[in-house]
Design a protein around this motif. Sequence first.
Motif, PDB file in Angstrom:
ATOM      1  N   LEU A 180      -6.128   2.917  -6.934  1.00 32.65           N
ATOM      2  CA  LEU A 180      -7.322   2.700  -6.123  1.00 32.65           C
ATOM      3  C   LEU A 180      -7.592   3.893  -5.216  1.00 32.65           C
ATOM      4  O   LEU A 180      -8.740   4.331  -5.070  1.00 32.65           O
ATOM      5  CB  LEU A 180      -7.163   1.426  -5.287  1.00 32.65           C
ATOM      6  N   ILE A 181      -6.533   4.439  -4.636  1.00 38.29           N
ATOM      7  CA  ILE A 181      -6.689   5.621  -3.786  1.00 38.29           C
ATOM      8  C   ILE A 181      -7.214   6.796  -4.610  1.00 38.29           C
ATOM      9  O   ILE A 181      -8.111   7.523  -4.188  1.00 38.29           O
ATOM     10  CB  ILE A 181      -5.347   5.975  -3.116  1.00 38.29           C
ATOM     11  N   GLY A 182      -6.671   6.959  -5.793  1.00 41.20           N
ATOM     12  CA  GLY A 182      -7.121   8.033  -6.678  1.00 41.20           C
ATOM     13  C   GLY A 182      -8.559   7.873  -7.123  1.00 41.20           C
ATOM     14  O   GLY A 182      -9.248   8.856  -7.420  1.00 41.20           O
ATOM     15  N   MET A 183      -9.034   6.633  -7.149  1.00 39.37           N
ATOM     16  CA  MET A 183     -10.423   6.361  -7.531  1.00 39.37           C
ATOM     17  C   MET A 183     -11.380   6.567  -6.372  1.00 39.37           C
ATOM     18  O   MET A 183     -12.601   6.482  -6.542  1.00 39.37           O
ATOM     19  CB  MET A 183     -10.542   4.926  -8.070  1.00 39.37           C
ATOM     20  N   GLY A 184     -10.815   6.813  -5.175  1.00 36.10           N
ATOM     21  CA  GLY A 184     -11.661   7.102  -4.019  1.00 36.10           C
ATOM     22  C   GLY A 184     -11.756   5.984  -3.001  1.00 36.10           C
ATOM     23  O   GLY A 184     -12.499   6.098  -2.027  1.00 36.10           O
ATOM     24  N   ILE A 185     -11.010   4.908  -3.210  1.00 36.96           N
ATOM     25  CA  ILE A 185     -11.029   3.803  -2.260  1.00 36.96           C
ATOM     26  C   ILE A 185     -10.271   4.205  -0.995  1.00 36.96           C
ATOM     27  O   ILE A 185      -9.108   4.589  -1.054  1.00 36.96           O
ATOM     28  CB  ILE A 185     -10.383   2.537  -2.856  1.00 36.96           C
ATOM     29  N   ALA A 186     -10.929   4.093   0.149  1.00 35.43           N
ATOM     30  CA  ALA A 186     -10.301   4.501   1.412  1.00 35.43           C
ATOM     31  C   ALA A 186      -9.944   3.318   2.304  1.00 35.43           C
ATOM     32  O   ALA A 186      -9.264   3.485   3.312  1.00 35.43           O
ATOM     33  CB  ALA A 186     -11.233   5.439   2.176  1.00 35.43           C
ATOM     34  N   GLN A 187     -10.406   2.122   1.928  1.00 35.25           N
ATOM     35  CA  GLN A 187     -10.129   0.943   2.747  1.00 35.25           C
ATOM     36  C   GLN A 187      -9.630  -0.200   1.866  1.00 35.25           C
ATOM     37  O   GLN A 187     -10.264  -0.530   0.860  1.00 35.25           O
ATOM     38  CB  GLN A 187     -11.389   0.492   3.494  1.00 35.25           C
ATOM     39  N   LEU A 188      -8.509  -0.790   2.258  1.00 36.87           N
ATOM     40  CA  LEU A 188      -7.925  -1.910   1.521  1.00 36.87           C
ATOM     41  C   LEU A 188      -7.776  -3.094   2.465  1.00 36.87           C
ATOM     42  O   LEU A 188      -7.253  -2.952   3.568  1.00 36.87           O
ATOM     43  CB  LEU A 188      -6.559  -1.528   0.949  1.00 36.87           C
ATOM     44  N   SER A 189      -8.224  -4.254   2.046  1.00 40.64           N
ATOM     45  CA  SER A 189      -8.099  -5.467   2.843  1.00 40.64           C
ATOM     46  C   SER A 189      -7.109  -6.387   2.138  1.00 40.64           C
ATOM     47  O   SER A 189      -7.350  -6.821   1.017  1.00 40.64           O
ATOM     48  CB  SER A 189      -9.463  -6.157   2.974  1.00 40.64           C
ATOM     49  N   MET A 190      -5.976  -6.673   2.800  1.00 43.00           N
ATOM     50  CA  MET A 190      -4.914  -7.431   2.132  1.00 43.00           C
ATOM     51  C   MET A 190      -4.259  -8.434   3.052  1.00 43.00           C
ATOM     52  O   MET A 190      -4.446  -8.403   4.282  1.00 43.00           O
ATOM     53  CB  MET A 190      -3.860  -6.468   1.592  1.00 43.00           C
ATOM     54  N   ASN A 191      -3.484  -9.316   2.475  1.00 39.92           N
ATOM     55  CA  ASN A 191      -2.687 -10.276   3.230  1.00 39.92           C
ATOM     56  C   ASN A 191      -1.718  -9.505   4.122  1.00 39.92           C
ATOM     57  O   ASN A 191      -1.081  -8.555   3.668  1.00 39.92           O
ATOM     58  CB  ASN A 191      -1.923 -11.168   2.244  1.00 39.92           C
ATOM     59  N   PRO A 192      -1.585  -9.874   5.398  1.00 40.09           N
ATOM     60  CA  PRO A 192      -0.686  -9.157   6.308  1.00 40.09           C
ATOM     61  C   PRO A 192       0.738  -9.011   5.783  1.00 40.09           C
ATOM     62  O   PRO A 192       1.415  -8.024   6.096  1.00 40.09           O
ATOM     63  CB  PRO A 192      -0.724 -10.010   7.584  1.00 40.09           C
ATOM     64  N   SER A 193       1.192  -9.961   4.982  1.00 39.80           N
ATOM     65  CA  SER A 193       2.558  -9.888   4.452  1.00 39.80           C
ATOM     66  C   SER A 193       2.745  -8.706   3.503  1.00 39.80           C
ATOM     67  O   SER A 193       3.870  -8.272   3.256  1.00 39.80           O
ATOM     68  CB  SER A 193       2.919 -11.188   3.727  1.00 39.80           C
ATOM     69  N   LYS A 194       1.627  -8.187   2.979  1.00 39.99           N
ATOM     70  CA  LYS A 194       1.685  -7.064   2.040  1.00 39.99           C
ATOM     71  C   LYS A 194       1.682  -5.708   2.748  1.00 39.99           C
ATOM     72  O   LYS A 194       1.966  -4.677   2.134  1.00 39.99           O
ATOM     73  CB  LYS A 194       0.480  -7.116   1.093  1.00 39.99           C
ATOM     74  N   LEU A 195       1.364  -5.694   4.036  1.00 48.02           N
ATOM     75  CA  LEU A 195       1.167  -4.435   4.759  1.00 48.02           C
ATOM     76  C   LEU A 195       2.394  -3.518   4.806  1.00 48.02           C
ATOM     77  O   LEU A 195       2.255  -2.313   4.559  1.00 48.02           O
ATOM     78  CB  LEU A 195       0.682  -4.721   6.182  1.00 48.02           C
ATOM     79  N   PRO A 196       3.584  -4.012   5.118  1.00 46.57           N
ATOM     80  CA  PRO A 196       4.730  -3.097   5.215  1.00 46.57           C
ATOM     81  C   PRO A 196       4.978  -2.306   3.945  1.00 46.57           C
ATOM     82  O   PRO A 196       5.133  -1.077   3.990  1.00 46.57           O
ATOM     83  CB  PRO A 196       5.897  -4.039   5.536  1.00 46.57           C
ATOM     84  N   ALA A 197       5.006  -2.999   2.793  1.00 44.14           N
ATOM     85  CA  ALA A 197       5.244  -2.312   1.528  1.00 44.14           C
ATOM     86  C   ALA A 197       4.100  -1.372   1.189  1.00 44.14           C
ATOM     87  O   ALA A 197       4.310  -0.266   0.685  1.00 44.14           O
ATOM     88  CB  ALA A 197       5.434  -3.334   0.404  1.00 44.14           C
ATOM     89  N   ALA A 198       2.869  -1.796   1.490  1.00 44.76           N
ATOM     90  CA  ALA A 198       1.701  -0.959   1.194  1.00 44.76           C
ATOM     91  C   ALA A 198       1.705   0.306   2.030  1.00 44.76           C
ATOM     92  O   ALA A 198       1.447   1.406   1.518  1.00 44.76           O
ATOM     93  CB  ALA A 198       0.420  -1.752   1.435  1.00 44.76           C
ATOM     94  N   CYS A 199       2.010   0.171   3.318  1.00 40.11           N
ATOM     95  CA  CYS A 199       2.025   1.346   4.208  1.00 40.11           C
ATOM     96  C   CYS A 199       3.111   2.334   3.802  1.00 40.11           C
ATOM     97  O   CYS A 199       2.892   3.554   3.817  1.00 40.11           O
ATOM     98  CB  CYS A 199       2.238   0.903   5.654  1.00 40.11           C
TER      99      CYS A 199
END
Length: 206
Positions: free
Chosen positions: A149-168
């Motif tokens: 998604l980042i490579g496709m140009g997406i700059a904003q992701l909205s996700m479940n808070p539980s997913k944030l640590p791994a995503a960051c």
Amino acid sequence: PKIFKDQLRAILRASHRKNVKILLPMVADVSELRKASSLIKHSMVELRQKGIPFDKDIEIGVMIEIPSAAVAAEDMAQQVSFFSIGSNDLTQYTLAADRDNQRLARIFNSLHPSVLRLIRITMEAARKHDIPVTVCGEMSGDVLAIPLLIGMGIAQLSMNPSKLPAACLLISRIKYTDAVKLAEEVAQMRTSKEVESRLFEYNSSL
């Protein structure tokens, strides 16, 4: 329309501090967007006549969650301030697979090339008209999908808070130029299996 206008007036009344946006869900085409925009303008007139304050420059966006909306993204991007891609519904309607039906679980896959193609179409339209795009739904918190998604140009992701640590943690390891190359490779793939295999390989290299 009456229920919708009640909702619009409530949103507009809450917008007077200029910290509210309107996101229109399940928009299928430009004609629906125009009807909604007309109702928003009419609601503004009603509030103005009553002397009720609101943000006259409130941003209006569209949820891209129906295939027809992605195909019409070029036309809609000229009339809105932002897009939000609803990955769950976009996948469901593109693949005709109800995500709540366990018998169809194997078919429901946001990494399917057809779904990714619709996301690319949306991104191209957004870039052309310089409007931001957010991705929400399960895909946005999927560590396999995030680099793509980042490579496709997406700059904003909205996700479940539980997913944030791994995503960051994952995002901190991604080199943008590599993510762009990854997205270009994936764009040439024709099956979900090929896409998943390449994404697994990329993530393993981080």
